[in-house]
Structures are given as structure tokens and as C-alpha cells.
Design a protein around this motif. Structure first.
Motif, PDB file in Angstrom:
ATOM      1  N   TYR A   1      83.956  15.887  12.133  1.00 24.68           N
ATOM      2  CA  TYR A   1      84.602  16.409  13.350  1.00 24.68           C
ATOM      3  C   TYR A   1      84.698  15.285  14.386  1.00 24.68           C
ATOM      4  O   TYR A   1      83.740  14.541  14.602  1.00 24.68           O
ATOM      5  CB  TYR A   1      83.806  17.581  13.943  1.00 24.68           C
ATOM      6  CG  TYR A   1      84.225  17.921  15.361  1.00 24.68           C
ATOM      7  CD1 TYR A   1      85.386  18.632  15.612  1.00 24.68           C
ATOM      8  CD2 TYR A   1      83.455  17.493  16.450  1.00 24.68           C
ATOM      9  CE1 TYR A   1      85.776  18.931  16.908  1.00 24.68           C
ATOM     10  CE2 TYR A   1      83.836  17.789  17.753  1.00 24.68           C
ATOM     11  CZ  TYR A   1      85.006  18.506  17.974  1.00 24.68           C
ATOM     12  OH  TYR A   1      85.396  18.787  19.254  1.00 24.68           O
ATOM     13  N   THR A   2      85.876  15.212  15.033  1.00 21.69           N
ATOM     14  CA  THR A   2      86.091  14.239  16.102  1.00 21.69           C
ATOM     15  C   THR A   2      86.660  14.962  17.313  1.00 21.69           C
ATOM     16  O   THR A   2      87.704  15.630  17.221  1.00 21.69           O
ATOM     17  CB  THR A   2      87.070  13.130  15.666  1.00 21.69           C
ATOM     18  OG1 THR A   2      86.558  12.487  14.490  1.00 21.69           O
ATOM     19  CG2 THR A   2      87.236  12.088  16.773  1.00 21.69           C
ATOM     20  N   GLY A   3      85.955  14.863  18.435  1.00 24.28           N
ATOM     21  CA  GLY A   3      86.415  15.452  19.689  1.00 24.28           C
ATOM     22  C   GLY A   3      86.500  14.396  20.760  1.00 24.28           C
ATOM     23  O   GLY A   3      85.597  13.553  20.886  1.00 24.28           O
ATOM     24  N   LYS A   4      87.598  14.445  21.531  1.00 23.99           N
ATOM     25  CA  LYS A   4      87.813  13.385  22.521  1.00 23.99           C
ATOM     26  C   LYS A   4      88.410  13.994  23.786  1.00 23.99           C
ATOM     27  O   LYS A   4      89.475  14.626  23.739  1.00 23.99           O
ATOM     28  CB  LYS A   4      88.726  12.316  21.936  1.00 23.99           C
ATOM     29  CG  LYS A   4      88.986  11.136  22.845  1.00 23.99           C
ATOM     30  CD  LYS A   4      89.641  10.001  22.075  1.00 23.99           C
ATOM     31  CE  LYS A   4      90.854  10.457  21.304  1.00 23.99           C
ATOM     32  NZ  LYS A   4      91.470   9.374  20.541  1.00 23.99           N
TER      33      LYS A   4
ATOM     34  N   GLU B   1      84.000  10.506  23.807  1.00 26.04           N
ATOM     35  CA  GLU B   1      84.291  10.833  22.407  1.00 26.04           C
ATOM     36  C   GLU B   1      83.017  11.207  21.659  1.00 26.04           C
ATOM     37  O   GLU B   1      81.974  10.558  21.812  1.00 26.04           O
ATOM     38  CB  GLU B   1      84.974   9.651  21.713  1.00 26.04           C
ATOM     39  CG  GLU B   1      85.443   9.975  20.303  1.00 26.04           C
ATOM     40  CD  GLU B   1      86.235   8.845  19.682  1.00 26.04           C
ATOM     41  OE1 GLU B   1      87.362   9.078  19.232  1.00 26.04           O
ATOM     42  OE2 GLU B   1      85.711   7.702  19.658  1.00 26.04           O
TER      43      GLU B   1
ATOM     44  N   LYS C   1      93.996  20.163  13.318  1.00 27.57           N
ATOM     45  CA  LYS C   1      94.025  19.565  14.651  1.00 27.57           C
ATOM     46  C   LYS C   1      94.314  20.639  15.688  1.00 27.57           C
ATOM     47  O   LYS C   1      95.144  21.532  15.470  1.00 27.57           O
ATOM     48  CB  LYS C   1      95.108  18.478  14.739  1.00 27.57           C
ATOM     49  CG  LYS C   1      94.789  17.225  13.942  1.00 27.57           C
ATOM     50  CD  LYS C   1      95.848  16.152  14.172  1.00 27.57           C
ATOM     51  CE  LYS C   1      95.513  14.879  13.408  1.00 27.57           C
ATOM     52  NZ  LYS C   1      96.515  13.808  13.652  1.00 27.57           N
TER      53      LYS C   1
ATOM     54  N   ASN D   1      94.932  20.192  19.786  1.00 26.29           N
ATOM     55  CA  ASN D   1      95.018  19.235  20.887  1.00 26.29           C
ATOM     56  C   ASN D   1      95.508  19.927  22.155  1.00 26.29           C
ATOM     57  O   ASN D   1      96.451  20.723  22.126  1.00 26.29           O
ATOM     58  CB  ASN D   1      95.967  18.091  20.534  1.00 26.29           C
ATOM     59  CG  ASN D   1      95.474  17.299  19.332  1.00 26.29           C
ATOM     60  OD1 ASN D   1      94.272  17.232  19.087  1.00 26.29           O
ATOM     61  ND2 ASN D   1      96.395  16.714  18.587  1.00 26.29           N
TER      62      ASN D   1
ATOM     63  N   PHE E   1      92.516  16.796  25.603  1.00 26.47           N
ATOM     64  CA  PHE E   1      91.338  17.152  24.829  1.00 26.47           C
ATOM     65  C   PHE E   1      91.774  17.302  23.378  1.00 26.47           C
ATOM     66  O   PHE E   1      92.418  18.274  23.006  1.00 26.47           O
ATOM     67  CB  PHE E   1      90.716  18.448  25.354  1.00 26.47           C
ATOM     68  CG  PHE E   1      89.453  18.851  24.633  1.00 26.47           C
ATOM     69  CD1 PHE E   1      88.564  17.903  24.155  1.00 26.47           C
ATOM     70  CD2 PHE E   1      89.150  20.187  24.425  1.00 26.47           C
ATOM     71  CE1 PHE E   1      87.402  18.266  23.491  1.00 26.47           C
ATOM     72  CE2 PHE E   1      87.996  20.567  23.767  1.00 26.47           C
ATOM     73  CZ  PHE E   1      87.123  19.605  23.303  1.00 26.47           C
ATOM     74  N   ASP E   2      91.449  16.303  22.546  1.00 32.11           N
ATOM     75  CA  ASP E   2      91.863  16.261  21.150  1.00 32.11           C
ATOM     76  C   ASP E   2      90.706  16.639  20.235  1.00 32.11           C
ATOM     77  O   ASP E   2      89.572  16.162  20.424  1.00 32.11           O
ATOM     78  CB  ASP E   2      92.376  14.868  20.773  1.00 32.11           C
ATOM     79  CG  ASP E   2      93.600  14.466  21.585  1.00 32.11           C
ATOM     80  OD1 ASP E   2      94.292  15.379  22.085  1.00 32.11           O
ATOM     81  OD2 ASP E   2      93.863  13.258  21.721  1.00 32.11           O
ATOM     82  N   ASN E   3      91.013  17.464  19.242  1.00 34.18           N
ATOM     83  CA  ASN E   3      90.016  17.901  18.259  1.00 34.18           C
ATOM     84  C   ASN E   3      90.599  17.771  16.859  1.00 34.18           C
ATOM     85  O   ASN E   3      91.745  18.185  16.613  1.00 34.18           O
ATOM     86  CB  ASN E   3      89.614  19.361  18.507  1.00 34.18           C
ATOM     87  CG  ASN E   3      89.002  19.580  19.875  1.00 34.18           C
ATOM     88  OD1 ASN E   3      87.801  19.459  20.046  1.00 34.18           O
ATOM     89  ND2 ASN E   3      89.844  19.892  20.867  1.00 34.18           N
TER      90      ASN E   3
END
Length: 431
Positions: free
Chosen positions: A248-251, A265, A207, A209, A218-220
Motif C-alpha cells: 500500500y502507498t498513500g501520499k 508519504e 487506485k 486518488n 491524496f493518492d492511494n
């Protein structure tokens, strides 16, 4: 009236005044209140008369004795030691005035102990005013032989002092790793059957963030899971994957209120290796077969309890774009892509929730719920991982993973429902 009579009369009035005043507080009778007021007036007059008498020439010789003993009758009611000790003493006290005062106080102690405010022991502990210091101490002041030079103030011509400014770091990095190893052996005549096998599994979650504390987040997160299984009964494959995830999740979020964010997202996922079955040469999945990308716009809710045991986020996106790609063309139809194409696109709505719940000090639950619908098809994945912390680095895991996808071929027994479950014990490390 001689001095002794005056003393006895004053003592009697003193006791009567205290008794009458205390009784009047609890008695609503107006007559008693009037009588007590008269007694108090007479008592004050008797004090004035006694003061005048003590000031006369006849009482000058006894002034020191009277003032040293009679103050006990006119100050706050105090429990002194002398009345009881003198009463119990076998020797007679020659001081008639002192014995009379002690007798009056003892009578008060026995009949009205509730009027006592303080004891002689407490007064002794408080101490007295020191009178042994006759002169104030004088401090001898000497001039120093040498005086340190005064600091010189910097001028504009001097070089400026170096100033170090540390830029705040809004990034927070973390990692969680888990490594599992299992071995099963079944004899050929085992009554329930079974396949001897070895299983290896690795789970890495990274992670990164960003939060500038000024409404921007901005979270990864990168999730990598890979597990292999070996069975003697499979003559075609030495190893097969049993767990294979690369996601992968980016927000990006802009704060709207205390816990709500406007969010954009991006979720992209595929797998590392080929998906196989025992004694079957067919490839059911592979790297980039399929590859799914979902881009959505919506609102994100930040979950955090007061004790911080439950935390995570819930993303609601009414507008979502879904893209699917299959590198192996022969697998395209298996994943809902028809017409000989490798790609498919559609629009719909999406929900994505990730929560961590520390149920107890040794038991935790991590859950991920993902759902997308184009209003023609639906995909729902609910991944659950329960962890039992055995020691600092050893833990047992139980994974339960139901999945619904009506874009695939319908199964005769399960329909569109799919299910995956495993349990393991192994090594965990976080930093």
C-alpha cells in the motif's frame, strides 16, 4: 471635329493613358513621369470636352447609344465578350460607334492584358439589381381570437422552487488487473534438463486518488501480486509461490508550485503466503515476515508530458522513518534484525518514483524505483514491467526486477545483489 473623330481621339488617349501610367511605375526616369502626367491632364480635358459635346443639342439623338457603349472605356478595365466575337464574325456590324469601341478594347486586350481587373463572366455571376418588384409586400395582421394568459410572477407567500445542487466529486477510482497462466512440459530425456510445471499469476492494482483542484492531493494505491508454481520434481510441496507482493502507498500533498508538492508519504508492504524452495521444508518468508513500513516527509514532483504518454510522480524525502517487523522470530536475523528482537527502526532518506510510459500504441513500460538509506545500510528496488498489447484483452508481459540489500547475508556469487525475472502471456482488464 465630328463625332467619329472625337470618339477615335478619346479611345487613343484612353489607351495611351493606361500604357503610360503602367510603364511609369517601373521606370525611374523623371522625364517619362512628366510626359505621362501631361498626357493624363490632356486626357481629362478631352473627357470634359466630350461631356460638353454630348450635352449639346446635336448629340441628343445619339445619347442613348453613346452612354450604353462608351461606359466600357471609362470604368475598370473589364474583359467583354463582344470585341472578340465581333472581330471573328463574318457579318459586318452596322453600328459604327459600337464597332469602334470594340476595336479599341480588343487592341487593349492584346497589348496590355495585365491591366484587366475583371471579366464579363464574373459580372454576370454577380447578378443585377432587381427592378421587377414595384411595391413592397404588405403583411396582413390579424388579432388572435384568444390570448394566452400572462404568467403570474411568484409572490413571497408561494413555496420556493426546488433547487438541486450537485456536490463535485473530487475522487477518481481506477483498477488494472492481469491474469496469466503458463504450462511447461519437459520429457525425462530432454537434452537440457528442466522441470515440467504449471504457473498461475494474478496482478491487481487499485487506485483511489483525491484532488480538489485547490492545492490538495491524496493518492492511494494498493498492489496485490500473487503467483503459484507446480513442479513434479518437488515432492514436498504441491504449490509454491513465485510472486508474492502486498503493498500500500498513500501520499498526501500540498501544492507548492505548478508541479511540486509538499508531501507526506506512507509505504507499507508484506506478502500473502509462505516463501518456499523445491524439496526444502524451510520457510524463507511469510505473511508479516517481514513487514516494512516507511513514513517520510519531502517533496513530490508530478510528471506529465504534453501528449500524456509519460506520466507519474517522483518523491524525494530527505527525512524518512523506517520500521521493520518479523512475525516469525527465527527469520528475524535473516532480515537484518539482531539480538533476538522482532522489530527494528532507523532514520534516513528515501526516494520513490513511479512512472508509466506509453512507448507506442501497443507497447508500454511501468517502472518503480524505491531506495532507502540509513547511511549505514541501503536498500534499492527497481521493478520494471514491459507490456505488449496483443488485443483488447490479451497481452504479453516481461518483468525485470533487480534488488540491492546490504542488510542481508552476503551471497558468494551475487553479493548483495538480487535478481528476479519472468515473462508471461494472459488476460488483462482495466476499468
Amino acid at each position: 471635329m465630328n463625332l467619329k473623330s472625337t470618339i477615335v481621339f478619346s479611345i487613343a488617349l484612353f489607351v495611351a493613358a493606361f500604357y503610360t501610367t503602367a510603364t511609369a511605375k517601373n521606370t525611374p526616369n523623371t522625364k517619362i513621369k512628366s510626359d505621362s502626367e501631361n498626357i493624363v491632364v490632356n486626357y481629362v480635358d478631352s473627357l470634359k470636352a466630350y461631356t460638353a459635346k454630348m450635352a449639346s443639342d446635336d448629340a441628343k439623338d445619339n445619347n442613348s447609344v453613346a452612354t450604353s457603349d462608351f461606359y466600357r472605356l471609362f470604368g475598370p478595365v473589364t474583359f467583354y465578350h463582344s470585341p472578340a466575337s465581333n472581330e471573328l464574325s463574318i457579318q459586318d456590324d452596322d453600328d459604327e460607334t459600337k464597332s469602334t469601341v470594340d476595336a479599341a478594347l480588343l487592341n487593349l486586350y492584346l497589348n496590355r492584358p495585365d491591366l484587366i481587373n475583371v471579366t464579363q463572366t464574373e459580372i454576370d455571376k454577380a447578378g443585377t439589381i432587381r427592378n421587377d418588384v414595384e411595391e413592397k409586400p404588405k403583411t396582413e395582421v390579424k388579432l388572435a381570437d384568444k390570448v394566452a394568459p400572462m404568467p403570474v410572477a411568484p409572490t413571497s407567500n408561494d413555496a420556493p422552487a426546488g433547487v438541486v445542487i450537485t456536490k463535485p466529486n473530487f475522487w477518481k477510482f481506477s483498477a488494472k488487473t492481469s491474469y496469466q497462466l503458463q504450462q511447461y512440459y519437459y520429457s525425462d530425456n530432454w537434452h537440457k534438463g528442466g522441470e515440467s510445471n504449471y504457473t498461475m499469476y494474478a496482478d491487481v492494482r487499485l487506485k483511489a486518488n483525491y484532488n480538489n483542484k485547490q492545492k490538495i492531493k491524496f493518492d492511494n494505491e494498493l498492489v496485490m501480486q500473487l503467483g503459484f508454481r507446480n513442479t513434479r520434481e518437488d515432492t514436498l510441496h504441491k504449490f509454491k509461490t513465485n510472486t508474492d507482493v502486498l503493498r500500500y502507498t498513500g501520499k498526501l500533498g500540498l501544492q507548492a508550485s505548478k508541479k511540486w508538492y509538499y508531501s507526506l508519504e506512507l509505504i507499507a508492504y508484506t506478502q500473502f503466503a509462505k516463501g518456499l524452495k523445491s524439496n526444502d521444508s524451510k520457510v524463507y518468508s511469510d505473511f508479516m515476515s517481514p513487514f516494512t513500513l516507511n513514513l517520510s516527509v519531502g517533496m513530490d514532483y508530478s510528471v506529465a508530458t504534453k501528449n500524456n504518454r509519460l506520466k507519474g510522480s517522483i518523491n524525494l524525502s530527505p527525512l524518512a522513518f523506517n520500521f521493520k517487523y518479523v512475525d516469525r522470530k527465527n527469520l528475524a536475523e535473516r532480515y537484518g534484525i539482531k539480538g533476538g528482537h522482532r522489530t527494528a527502526e532507523d532514520f534516513g532518506s528515501k526516494i520513490n518514483a513511479n512512472l508509466d510510459w506509453q512507448i507506442t500504441d501497443i507497447v508500454s513500460w511501468n517502472t518503480r524505483l524505491y531506495g532507502f538509506t540509513s547511511y549505514k545500510r541501503a536498500l534499492v528496488e527497481w521493478e520494471n514491467k514491459f507490456t505488449l498489447k496483443i488485443s483488447k484483452y490479451i497481452s504479453a508481459n516481461l518483468v525485470v526486477y533487480p534488488r540491492f540489500d546490504d542488510s542481508t547475508k552476503r551471497d558468494d556469487d551475487m553479493g548483495y545483489l538480487q535478481f528476479y525475472e519472468y515473462s508471461s502471456i494472459g488476460f488483462d482488464y482495466s476499468f
